[in-house]
Design an enzyme around this catalytic site. Structure first.
Site, short mmCIF file in Angstrom:
data_model
loop_
_atom_site.label_atom_id
_atom_site.label_comp_id
_atom_site.label_asym_id
_atom_site.label_seq_id
_atom_site.Cartn_x
_atom_site.Cartn_y
_atom_site.Cartn_z
N LYS A 81 -29.42 27.88 6.28
CA LYS A 81 -29.80 28.87 5.26
C LYS A 81 -30.38 28.20 4.03
O LYS A 81 -31.43 28.59 3.53
CB LYS A 81 -28.58 29.70 4.88
CG LYS A 81 -28.20 30.67 5.96
CD LYS A 81 -27.05 31.51 5.55
CE LYS A 81 -26.93 32.69 6.46
NZ LYS A 81 -28.01 33.65 6.29
N GLU B 129 -12.32 36.40 4.97
CA GLU B 129 -12.49 37.07 3.68
C GLU B 129 -13.45 36.32 2.76
O GLU B 129 -14.27 36.93 2.09
CB GLU B 129 -11.12 37.23 3.01
CG GLU B 129 -11.15 37.63 1.54
CD GLU B 129 -11.63 39.05 1.29
OE1 GLU B 129 -11.65 39.83 2.26
OE2 GLU B 129 -11.99 39.35 0.15
N TRP C 186 -2.45 34.83 -5.72
CA TRP C 186 -3.11 35.92 -4.99
C TRP C 186 -2.84 35.80 -3.49
O TRP C 186 -2.99 36.76 -2.75
CB TRP C 186 -4.61 35.97 -5.30
CG TRP C 186 -5.47 35.08 -4.44
CD1 TRP C 186 -5.69 33.76 -4.64
CD2 TRP C 186 -6.20 35.44 -3.27
NE1 TRP C 186 -6.51 33.26 -3.66
CE2 TRP C 186 -6.84 34.28 -2.80
CE3 TRP C 186 -6.38 36.64 -2.56
CZ2 TRP C 186 -7.64 34.28 -1.67
CZ3 TRP C 186 -7.18 36.62 -1.43
CH2 TRP C 186 -7.80 35.45 -0.99
N ARG D 13 -2.94 22.88 -9.68
CA ARG D 13 -3.38 24.22 -10.09
C ARG D 13 -2.15 25.11 -10.31
O ARG D 13 -1.04 24.74 -9.93
CB ARG D 13 -4.30 24.82 -9.03
CG ARG D 13 -3.68 24.96 -7.66
CD ARG D 13 -4.69 25.37 -6.60
NE ARG D 13 -5.03 26.79 -6.68
CZ ARG D 13 -5.30 27.56 -5.61
NH1 ARG D 13 -5.28 27.03 -4.39
NH2 ARG D 13 -5.60 28.82 -5.74
N TYR E 108 -15.93 34.61 3.64
CA TYR E 108 -17.30 34.87 4.10
C TYR E 108 -17.71 36.29 3.82
O TYR E 108 -18.90 36.57 3.64
CB TYR E 108 -17.45 34.49 5.58
CG TYR E 108 -17.33 33.00 5.74
CD1 TYR E 108 -18.29 32.16 5.19
CD2 TYR E 108 -16.24 32.42 6.37
CE1 TYR E 108 -18.17 30.79 5.27
CE2 TYR E 108 -16.10 31.05 6.45
CZ TYR E 108 -17.08 30.24 5.91
OH TYR E 108 -16.94 28.89 5.97
N SER F 187 -31.84 35.86 0.18
CA SER F 187 -32.93 35.88 1.15
C SER F 187 -33.93 37.00 0.86
O SER F 187 -35.03 37.00 1.39
CB SER F 187 -32.39 36.08 2.57
OG SER F 187 -31.42 35.11 2.86
N SER G 189 -9.77 51.32 1.50
CA SER G 189 -11.07 51.56 0.87
C SER G 189 -12.15 50.69 1.49
O SER G 189 -13.21 51.17 1.87
CB SER G 189 -10.96 51.31 -0.63
OG SER G 189 -12.23 51.16 -1.19
N SER G 190 -11.87 49.38 1.62
CA SER G 190 -12.95 48.53 2.13
C SER G 190 -13.20 48.76 3.61
O SER G 190 -14.33 48.62 4.07
CB SER G 190 -12.76 47.04 1.82
OG SER G 190 -11.45 46.72 1.64
N ASP H 100 -29.30 59.05 3.44
CA ASP H 100 -28.02 58.81 2.75
C ASP H 100 -27.17 57.94 3.66
O ASP H 100 -27.62 57.54 4.74
CB ASP H 100 -27.30 60.14 2.45
CG ASP H 100 -26.33 60.00 1.27
OD1 ASP H 100 -25.55 59.03 1.27
OD2 ASP H 100 -26.39 60.83 0.35
N HIS I 285 -7.45 25.14 7.94
CA HIS I 285 -7.84 24.09 6.99
C HIS I 285 -7.27 24.36 5.60
O HIS I 285 -7.35 23.51 4.73
CB HIS I 285 -9.35 23.86 6.96
CG HIS I 285 -10.17 25.00 6.42
ND1 HIS I 285 -11.41 25.29 6.88
CD2 HIS I 285 -9.91 25.91 5.46
CE1 HIS I 285 -11.90 26.34 6.23
NE2 HIS I 285 -11.00 26.73 5.36
N HIS I 286 -6.73 25.56 5.39
CA HIS I 286 -6.02 25.84 4.14
C HIS I 286 -4.59 25.30 4.20
O HIS I 286 -3.86 25.39 3.24
CB HIS I 286 -5.97 27.34 3.87
CG HIS I 286 -7.31 27.97 3.71
ND1 HIS I 286 -7.91 28.13 2.49
CD2 HIS I 286 -8.20 28.46 4.61
CE1 HIS I 286 -9.09 28.70 2.64
NE2 HIS I 286 -9.29 28.91 3.92
N HIS J 145 -5.54 37.80 -11.87
CA HIS J 145 -6.94 37.39 -12.02
C HIS J 145 -7.59 37.23 -10.65
O HIS J 145 -8.67 37.76 -10.39
CB HIS J 145 -7.04 36.09 -12.82
CG HIS J 145 -8.37 35.38 -12.70
ND1 HIS J 145 -9.50 35.82 -13.34
CD2 HIS J 145 -8.75 34.29 -11.99
CE1 HIS J 145 -10.51 35.02 -13.04
NE2 HIS J 145 -10.09 34.08 -12.22
#
Lengths: 188, 524
Positions: free
Chosen positions: B330, B254, B140, B449, B256, B267, B168-169, B104, B301-302, B75
């Site tokens: 923002k 990632e 993940w 979790r 962000y 915006s 790809s990305s 293009d 921080h993770h 997921h």
């Protein structure tokens, strides 16, 4: 249009960042070495200390624990010793393979508090080598170490902890050596 | 150049499957990305439904724990790499050339490749679920040693699929950068770029900086697992904590990557329906850039509970809190844009306002998590799940919905069914909060979790959460219906679909012709 030039630069940046991911591995070790963040002591044989500080006593304790189902029992003969910085000390460890089969032990040391790690020098340690042990075999190891004279003053005691790994599968996989050979080799 | 493009446009479009397979047209590829992302969103959503069905009651009912773990893992992977990121890439493909007056994307053939390898990546990942032993079940984040020592051999499929997604990305990001740098219409100076283009430019640099690091991390997992290296194995001299450092060095930028384009979308939409210029354009650009730069120095921080020294904990706590400053800029700018505007509540605006409110809630829970001593309690609880779903579902996904409703009439030439779209919005808004808000409470009360079972005192809240989950999941079928109906027909719309809209994309007819801006427009 100069798409090509920009494209090449961006591809180079991509490759550079891929290489950087792998560069993080040694960088991580260097960073931890310099700052002593993760309590990893050196795995190399240390030089003997030139000086001894008589006026100071540091308490060093020893613990061991098996990782997962590693079938080993290793106990220090003395659970803690009081040492003078710079002075060589020998501590005996009794190691036993509690399984019936031949296994290879690898002990990984760790020092707490982490910042004391680089001040603990080992001149002989069973953790330097892989230790093949026959089923039910009992061996005596000697740890020869000293505490650096430069050890920060606020560290009054430190703990040397060994995590015991069973690396039998890993060794036979990567080196393609029969375990029997390793055990036999050791007996020479 | 215009001559070339004209000649090109005369050859006629290939029909049928070949049109889509061989297309190098940014609009076709954008459509492909968006449809792919919608499909993945539904598949990943179905997995979330399995998770919520299992958690509806305490105890083990429907699936066994190993399958549950595969569901949480896949997921996450699908929603991050299959739904949110391709949706943004699809929007970039469709909109960036039209927004900057380019004919293009700069590298159209690479564009075709970067899309068409994606279905293979996800086919490999989904296929591994059906193999003996099952698919990835280590979360993940694939922490070592879960993904090395304790995973099955199908991990190789996971690694290869992540490699392909990464390639790809990266190709998509390179294309975006080259397009924006080289193909802006004459007069389109940097500080005249639409904010969606700005945010995507910065996102593309983030992608190029961190996707290769992710590729490195999965490669190390692969060699640790199959080729006897010990990057993350302490027995061989490695360090499992180092995995987390490398992973989150990728992982934090990632997140962000998944929110900066959303900022660009909001915006764009808020000024349109407030009928005012965006408040603080320049500060928006600088805020985006500073968020991107700061994202590289907050990763640990993770990892507050991995036993970092005090100095490290403090540094990462303060650096993390610092990010709330540009993010706050923002949020205040959007509110100031709406202030005394002639606001009308069309569907894209509804989603945008919901984004601003709910994303800010997610931002606040992020600040709570940033407080190191508090994080020791919140770590790995449902509070974290609530936090990142507020920023990713009511943040990223809501912004994508807003963008889809905003530009759908431009893409199809038809107005969507507004009643159905409003129903979709209100059902989503209510159900998403029923789904995620109670997670804060069960999290603070200590529910961990990624666990298929839980203590009895969490039963009522979990039942409520699951009901919200089913309602939110089913509501998304309305979105599919709206898109389908809109593509099939509807009220014709003029070139400038929305009164207050500004930008080059509204100067071309609706639906946008297959080739736009073959002759670059003059931007004053």
């Amino acid at each position: 249009m100069q798409h090509g030039r920009l494209l090449r630069k961006l591809l180079l940046l991509t490759l550079g960042m891929f290489a950087f991911a792998f560069a993080l591995v040694p960088l991580y070790d260097v960073f931890c070495d310099v700052t002593g963040l993760n309590g990893k002591p050196s795995m190399k044989v240390a030089e003997q200390s030139e000086a001894i500080i008589d006026s100071r006593q540091v308490e060093v304790s020893f613990t061991t624990h098996s990782q997962g189902h590693a079938p080993f029992k290793v106990d220090a003969a003395q659970h803690f010793v009081s040492v003078q910085p710079g002075k060589l000390t020998d501590v005996k460890f009794i190691a036993k393979n509690i399984s019936d089969s031949d296994r290879i032990l690898q002990a990984i040391p760790s020092v707490s508090p982490g910042k004391a790690a680089k001040y603990l020098h080992k001149m002989a340690c069973f953790c330097f080598d892989q230790q093949p042990m026959k089923g039910k075999e009992e061996v005596e190891f000697v740890l020869r170490f000293y505490v650096d004279t430069e050890l920060p003053d606020d560290v009054e005691e430190l703990t040397l902890s060994y995590t015991l790994f069973d690396i039998t599968e890993r060794v036979s996989q990567t080196q393609n050596v029969q375990l029997g050979q390793l055990v036999a080799l050791k007996e020479f | 150049m215009s001559a070339i493009v004209e000649e090109h446009s005369n050859h006629g479009t290939p029909k049928g499957l070949q049109r889509w397979l061989f297309t190098t047209n940014h609009k076709d590829i954008g459509t492909l990305y968006l449809l792919f992302s919608l499909t993945m969103f539904l598949i990943g959503g179905a997995m979330a439904m399995v998770i919520r069905a299992e958690l509806f009651q305490p105890g083990l009912q429907l699936v066994d724990p190993h399958f549950f773990n595969q569901m949480t893992t896949v997921h996450g992977l699908i929603m991050v790499f299959g739904a949110v990121m391709p949706a943004f890439t699809g929007l970039a493909n469709w909109m960036i050339p039209m927004m900057i007056g380019a004919p293009d994307m700069a590298l159209p053939r690479m564009n075709n490749w970067s899309f068409w390898i994606l279905p293979f990546a996800f086919a490999i990942l989904l296929m591994s679920l059906f193999l003996e032993g099952g698919g990835p079940a280590f979360g993940w984040t694939f922490y070592a040693p879960l993904s090395t020592t304790y995973s099955n051999d199908n991990t190789a499929f996971f690694v290869f699929s992540v490699h392909i997604m990464g390639i790809s990305s990266i190709m998509g990001a390179i294309n975006v950068i080259v397009t924006i740098v080289n193909l802006r219409a004459p007069g389109m100076t940097w500080m005249k770029l639409p904010l969606f283009v700005w945010t995507w430019l910065i996102t593309a640099f983030l992608l190029i900086a961190v996707m290769p690091v992710l590729a490195g991390a999965v490669t190390m997992v692969l060699t640790d697992k199959f080729f006897g290296t010990s990057f993350f194995d302490a027995a061989g001299g490695g360090d499992p904590v180092m995995f987390q450092h490398i992973f989150w060095f990728f992982g934090h930028p990632e997140v962000y990557i998944m929110i900066l384009p959303a900022f660009g979308i909001i915006s764009t939409i808020v000024p349109t329906f407030s009928r005012k210029k965006l408040f603080g354009y320049a500060s928006m650009v600088y805020a985006t850039a500073s968020i991107a730069l700061l994202s590289f120095v907050v990763w640990a921080h993770h990892m507050f509970t991995t036993g970092m020294p005090l100095a490290g904990e403090l540094f990462f706590m303060y650096a993390t809190m610092l990010i709330s400053v540009p993010t706050g800029v923002k949020v205040f700018n959007w509110v100031a844009t709406m202030w005394r505007g002639a606001i009308s509540f069309e569907v894209p605006m509804l989603f945008s306002i919901a984004f601003i409110v709910l994303f800010t809630i997610g931002g606040f829970s992020g600040l709570m998590l940033a407080i190191t001593p508090a994080d020791f309690q919140y770590h790995d609880t449902y509070f974290v799940v609530a936090h990142f779903h507020y920023v990713l579902v009511t943040g990223a996904v809501f912004s994508i919905m807003a963008a889809a409703y905003y530009w759908l009439p431009k893409w199809t030439g038809n107005m969507f069914d507004i009643k159905l779209a409003k129903l979709h919005f209100w059902l989503s808004l209510v159900s998403v909060n029923v789904l995620f808000f109670p997670m804060h409470f069960v999290g603070l009360a200590g529910m961990p979790r990624r666990i298929p079972d839980y203590a009895l005192q969490f039963a009522d809240f979990n039942a409520i959460i699951s009901i919200g989950g089913f309602a939110f999941g089913l509501s998304q079928l309305l979105f599919v219906a709206v898109v389908y109906k809109c593509a099939k027909g509807g009220e014709q719309v003029p070139g400038k679909v929305w009164d207050g809209a500004e930008g080059l994309e509204w100067e071309v007819p609706s639906p946008a012709p297959y080739h736009t801006f073959s002759t670059p427009p003059e931007v004053k």
